[in-house]
Design a protein around this motif. Structure first.
Motif, short mmCIF file in Angstrom:
data_model
loop_
_atom_site.label_atom_id
_atom_site.label_comp_id
_atom_site.label_asym_id
_atom_site.label_seq_id
_atom_site.Cartn_x
_atom_site.Cartn_y
_atom_site.Cartn_z
N PRO A 72 47.84 9.99 -52.08
CA PRO A 72 47.52 10.16 -50.66
C PRO A 72 48.67 9.68 -49.80
N LEU A 73 48.99 10.41 -48.75
CA LEU A 73 50.13 10.06 -47.91
C LEU A 73 49.98 8.71 -47.25
N ALA A 74 48.77 8.25 -47.03
CA ALA A 74 48.55 6.97 -46.37
C ALA A 74 48.69 5.79 -47.33
N THR A 75 49.07 6.05 -48.57
CA THR A 75 49.20 5.00 -49.57
C THR A 75 50.39 4.09 -49.25
N GLU A 76 50.18 2.80 -49.35
CA GLU A 76 51.26 1.83 -49.20
C GLU A 76 51.71 1.41 -50.59
#
Length: 151
Positions: free
Chosen positions: A75-79
Protein backbone atom coordinates in the motif's frame (compact mmCIF):
# COMPACT_ATOMS: atom_id res chain seq x y z
CA UNK A 1 3.81 -8.49 4.43
CA UNK A 2 6.87 -10.15 2.93
CA UNK A 3 10.30 -8.62 3.29
CA UNK A 4 12.37 -7.84 0.23
CA UNK A 5 14.54 -10.91 0.89
CA UNK A 6 11.46 -13.16 0.80
CA UNK A 7 10.21 -11.95 -2.59
CA UNK A 8 11.21 -14.43 -5.26
CA UNK A 9 10.94 -14.63 -9.01
CA UNK A 10 8.05 -16.77 -10.22
CA UNK A 11 8.90 -20.37 -11.07
CA UNK A 12 8.83 -21.51 -14.72
CA UNK A 13 5.47 -23.23 -14.07
CA UNK A 14 4.04 -20.05 -12.52
CA UNK A 15 5.38 -18.07 -15.46
CA UNK A 16 3.69 -20.35 -18.01
CA UNK A 17 0.40 -20.23 -16.11
CA UNK A 18 0.64 -16.43 -15.82
CA UNK A 19 1.22 -16.08 -19.59
CA UNK A 20 -1.94 -18.03 -20.39
CA UNK A 21 -3.98 -16.42 -17.60
CA UNK A 22 -2.88 -12.90 -18.55
CA UNK A 23 -4.04 -13.29 -22.14
CA UNK A 24 -7.40 -14.69 -21.02
CA UNK A 25 -7.86 -11.99 -18.36
CA UNK A 26 -7.06 -9.14 -20.77
CA UNK A 27 -9.61 -10.55 -23.20
CA UNK A 28 -12.22 -10.77 -20.43
CA UNK A 29 -11.45 -7.27 -19.10
CA UNK A 30 -12.15 -5.78 -22.54
CA UNK A 31 -15.70 -7.12 -22.32
CA UNK A 32 -16.41 -5.96 -18.74
CA UNK A 33 -18.80 -3.01 -18.48
CA UNK A 34 -19.43 -3.02 -14.72
CA UNK A 35 -17.43 -1.12 -12.10
CA UNK A 36 -17.80 -4.16 -9.83
CA UNK A 37 -17.49 -7.24 -12.01
CA UNK A 38 -18.20 -10.64 -10.56
CA UNK A 39 -15.61 -13.39 -10.86
CA UNK A 40 -16.13 -17.06 -10.15
CA UNK A 41 -13.71 -19.51 -8.56
CA UNK A 42 -14.41 -22.63 -10.58
CA UNK A 43 -13.14 -25.11 -8.00
CA UNK A 44 -15.45 -23.83 -5.26
CA UNK A 45 -18.21 -22.24 -7.37
CA UNK A 46 -17.83 -19.09 -5.25
CA UNK A 47 -18.79 -15.83 -6.96
CA UNK A 48 -17.02 -12.71 -5.79
CA UNK A 49 -17.64 -9.06 -6.70
CA UNK A 50 -14.43 -7.08 -6.95
CA UNK A 51 -13.65 -3.50 -7.95
CA UNK A 52 -12.75 -3.17 -11.64
CA UNK A 53 -9.42 -1.59 -10.67
CA UNK A 54 -8.54 -4.71 -8.65
CA UNK A 55 -9.18 -6.80 -11.76
CA UNK A 56 -6.84 -4.53 -13.72
CA UNK A 57 -4.20 -4.87 -10.98
CA UNK A 58 -4.51 -8.64 -11.23
CA UNK A 59 -3.75 -8.24 -14.93
CA UNK A 60 -0.66 -6.18 -14.07
CA UNK A 61 0.48 -8.86 -11.63
CA UNK A 62 0.01 -11.64 -14.17
CA UNK A 63 1.89 -9.65 -16.83
CA UNK A 64 4.85 -9.12 -14.48
CA UNK A 65 4.84 -12.78 -13.46
CA UNK A 66 4.66 -13.90 -17.10
CA UNK A 67 7.83 -11.86 -17.71
CA UNK A 68 9.54 -13.60 -14.78
CA UNK A 69 9.54 -10.51 -12.58
CA UNK A 70 9.09 -10.82 -8.82
CA UNK A 71 5.91 -9.17 -7.56
CA UNK A 72 5.02 -7.55 -4.27
CA UNK A 73 2.05 -5.38 -3.38
CA UNK A 74 2.65 -2.58 -0.90
CA UNK A 75 0.00 0.00 0.00
CA UNK A 76 1.31 3.45 -0.90
CA UNK A 77 0.60 4.76 2.60
CA UNK A 78 3.02 2.22 4.09
CA UNK A 79 5.86 3.63 6.17
CA UNK A 80 9.20 1.85 6.16
CA UNK A 81 12.34 1.98 8.26
CA UNK A 82 15.55 3.59 7.05
CA UNK A 83 17.10 0.12 6.61
CA UNK A 84 14.23 -1.05 4.41
CA UNK A 85 14.29 2.20 2.42
CA UNK A 86 18.03 1.80 1.84
CA UNK A 87 17.46 -1.76 0.58
CA UNK A 88 14.75 -0.56 -1.82
CA UNK A 89 17.04 2.17 -3.19
CA UNK A 90 20.07 -0.11 -3.27
CA UNK A 91 22.21 2.19 -1.13
CA UNK A 92 23.71 2.13 2.33
CA UNK A 93 21.72 3.23 5.35
CA UNK A 94 24.19 6.09 6.11
CA UNK A 95 23.78 7.37 2.53
CA UNK A 96 19.99 7.26 2.93
CA UNK A 97 20.25 9.22 6.20
CA UNK A 98 22.20 11.92 4.32
CA UNK A 99 19.47 12.04 1.66
CA UNK A 100 16.85 12.46 4.39
CA UNK A 101 18.76 15.11 6.28
CA UNK A 102 19.48 17.05 3.06
CA UNK A 103 15.75 17.12 2.28
CA UNK A 104 15.96 14.88 -0.81
CA UNK A 105 13.35 12.50 0.64
CA UNK A 106 10.66 13.42 3.16
CA UNK A 107 10.43 11.53 6.43
CA UNK A 108 8.86 11.68 9.85
CA UNK A 109 10.28 10.84 13.24
CA UNK A 110 8.64 8.42 15.61
CA UNK A 111 10.56 8.90 18.83
CA UNK A 112 14.19 8.58 17.75
CA UNK A 113 13.37 6.55 14.65
CA UNK A 114 12.89 7.90 11.14
CA UNK A 115 10.02 6.58 9.02
CA UNK A 116 9.68 7.12 5.28
CA UNK A 117 6.56 6.74 3.17
CA UNK A 118 6.97 3.96 0.61
CA UNK A 119 5.51 6.26 -2.04
CA UNK A 120 8.23 8.87 -1.34
CA UNK A 121 10.96 6.25 -1.73
CA UNK A 122 9.53 5.08 -5.05
CA UNK A 123 9.18 8.67 -6.28
CA UNK A 124 12.83 9.34 -5.44
CA UNK A 125 13.89 6.06 -7.09
CA UNK A 126 12.03 7.00 -10.28
CA UNK A 127 13.63 10.46 -10.25
CA UNK A 128 17.06 8.83 -9.85
CA UNK A 129 16.42 6.61 -12.87
CA UNK A 130 15.30 9.59 -14.97
CA UNK A 131 18.41 11.56 -13.93
CA UNK A 132 20.66 8.60 -14.76
CA UNK A 133 19.07 8.27 -18.20
CA UNK A 134 19.51 12.01 -18.84
CA UNK A 135 23.18 11.84 -17.81
CA UNK A 136 23.78 8.87 -20.13
CA UNK A 137 22.23 10.76 -23.04
CA UNK A 138 24.39 13.80 -22.19
CA UNK A 139 27.53 11.65 -22.11
CA UNK A 140 26.65 10.03 -25.44
CA UNK A 141 25.96 13.43 -27.00
CA UNK A 142 29.28 14.78 -25.74
CA UNK A 143 31.11 11.71 -27.09
CA UNK A 144 29.43 12.17 -30.49
CA UNK A 145 30.39 15.85 -30.57
CA UNK A 146 34.03 15.09 -29.77
CA UNK A 147 34.16 12.20 -32.27
CA UNK A 148 34.58 9.48 -29.64
CA UNK A 149 31.27 7.81 -30.50
CA UNK A 150 29.69 7.15 -33.87
CA UNK A 151 25.92 6.97 -33.90
Amino acid sequence: MQTIEQIRKPSKIEQKTAIKSYEELVSAIRQVRSKEPEIEIEETNDKIKIPFRALQLLGDILKAMSEGKPVSIVPLATEVTTQKAAEILGCSRPHLIKLLENGKIEYTKVGKHRRIMFEDIMTYKQKMKEDQKKHLVDIMSFDEETGLYDS
